[in-house]
Design an enzyme around this catalytic site. Structure first.
Site, PDB file in Angstrom:
ATOM      1  N   GLY A   1      -4.545   1.220  -5.753  1.00  0.00           N
ATOM      2  CA  GLY A   1      -3.739   0.977  -6.949  1.00  0.00           C
ATOM      3  C   GLY A   1      -2.303   0.606  -6.616  1.00  0.00           C
ATOM      4  O   GLY A   1      -1.724  -0.308  -7.212  1.00  0.00           O
ATOM      5  N   CYS A   2      -1.732   1.296  -5.640  1.00  0.00           N
ATOM      6  CA  CYS A   2      -0.338   1.022  -5.268  1.00  0.00           C
ATOM      7  C   CYS A   2      -0.207  -0.334  -4.588  1.00  0.00           C
ATOM      8  O   CYS A   2       0.789  -1.030  -4.764  1.00  0.00           O
ATOM      9  CB  CYS A   2       0.199   2.139  -4.380  1.00  0.00           C
ATOM     10  SG  CYS A   2       0.221   3.731  -5.240  1.00  0.00           S
ATOM     11  N   THR A   3      -1.220  -0.713  -3.827  1.00  0.00           N
ATOM     12  CA  THR A   3      -1.215  -2.034  -3.207  1.00  0.00           C
ATOM     13  C   THR A   3      -1.313  -3.113  -4.284  1.00  0.00           C
ATOM     14  O   THR A   3      -0.560  -4.098  -4.255  1.00  0.00           O
ATOM     15  CB  THR A   3      -2.367  -2.157  -2.189  1.00  0.00           C
ATOM     16  OG1 THR A   3      -2.173  -1.172  -1.164  1.00  0.00           O
ATOM     17  CG2 THR A   3      -2.402  -3.540  -1.569  1.00  0.00           C
TER      18      THR A   3
ATOM     19  N   LYS B   1       1.631   6.265  -3.551  1.00  0.00           N
ATOM     20  CA  LYS B   1       1.461   6.287  -2.097  1.00  0.00           C
ATOM     21  C   LYS B   1       1.243   4.887  -1.532  1.00  0.00           C
ATOM     22  O   LYS B   1       0.499   4.106  -2.087  1.00  0.00           O
ATOM     23  CB  LYS B   1       0.261   7.173  -1.746  1.00  0.00           C
ATOM     24  CG  LYS B   1       0.081   7.420  -0.284  1.00  0.00           C
ATOM     25  CD  LYS B   1      -0.574   8.766  -0.059  1.00  0.00           C
ATOM     26  CE  LYS B   1      -0.695   9.116   1.406  1.00  0.00           C
ATOM     27  NZ  LYS B   1       0.512   9.098   2.163  1.00  0.00           N
TER      28      LYS B   1
ATOM     29  N   SER C   1       2.117  -3.211  -6.114  1.00  0.00           N
ATOM     30  CA  SER C   1       3.178  -3.772  -5.271  1.00  0.00           C
ATOM     31  C   SER C   1       2.974  -5.262  -5.025  1.00  0.00           C
ATOM     32  O   SER C   1       3.933  -6.038  -5.031  1.00  0.00           O
ATOM     33  CB  SER C   1       3.257  -3.007  -3.946  1.00  0.00           C
ATOM     34  OG  SER C   1       3.641  -1.669  -4.192  1.00  0.00           O
TER      35      SER C   1
END
Length: 153
Positions: free
Chosen positions: A45-47, A40, A50
């Protein structure tokens, strides 16, 4: 079905955050692709993942690869996420997780969309699969290591 090393990467067409459409087959014969599925936009974590790809993006480009992120978020969400974190690569919107299911990058703990990275060579063959929900930087490090090994072959 999960895609494994040695498999031909399944082709797909998905909308990108910039309004264009990306087809995986358009990269065949031209460059490798680092395809990463993440749960998401704008979650911690995704930030982290990325931004780790962002910080090494020029290294990926120098290694002859394009980085592409995929999640079920909307193009609008991807636009905001990319702008907020200065992400220079394409984010694709996989509504309904059809491509995620096609690759087998389905669920972590049976609850959340998985975090899986695929390194696909110029011929469209999967050379490496890294599946880790919590080793965010490992996705970047392992993908770069695989690309360097491909360059030596």
């Amino acid at each position: 079905m999960s895609i494994k090393v040695g498999d031909t990467a399944p082709d797909f067409t998905l909308p990108a955050q910039n309004g264009s459409t990306v087809n995986l087959r358009d990269f065949r014969g031209k460059q490798a692709v680092v395809l990463y599925f993440y749960p998401k936009d704008d979650t911690p974590g995704c930030t982290a993942e990325s931004c780790a790809f962002r910080d090494q993006y020029e290294v990926f480009k120098s290694a002859g690869a394009e980085v592409i992120g995929v999640s079920g978020d909307s193009n609008e969400s991807h636009q905001k996420f990319a702008a907020k974190h200065n992400l220079p690569f394409t984010l694709l919107s996989d509504k309904g997780d059809q491509v995620r299911k096609l690759y087998g990058a389905t669920a972590a703990f049976g609850l959340f969309p998985g975090r899986v990275t695929y390194v696909i060579d110029q011929q469209g063959i999967v050379q490496y699969v890294f599946d880790s929900m919590f080793n965010f930087k490992g996705h970047v490090e392992e993908a770069l290591k695989t690309l360097r090994q491909l360059a030596v072959k």
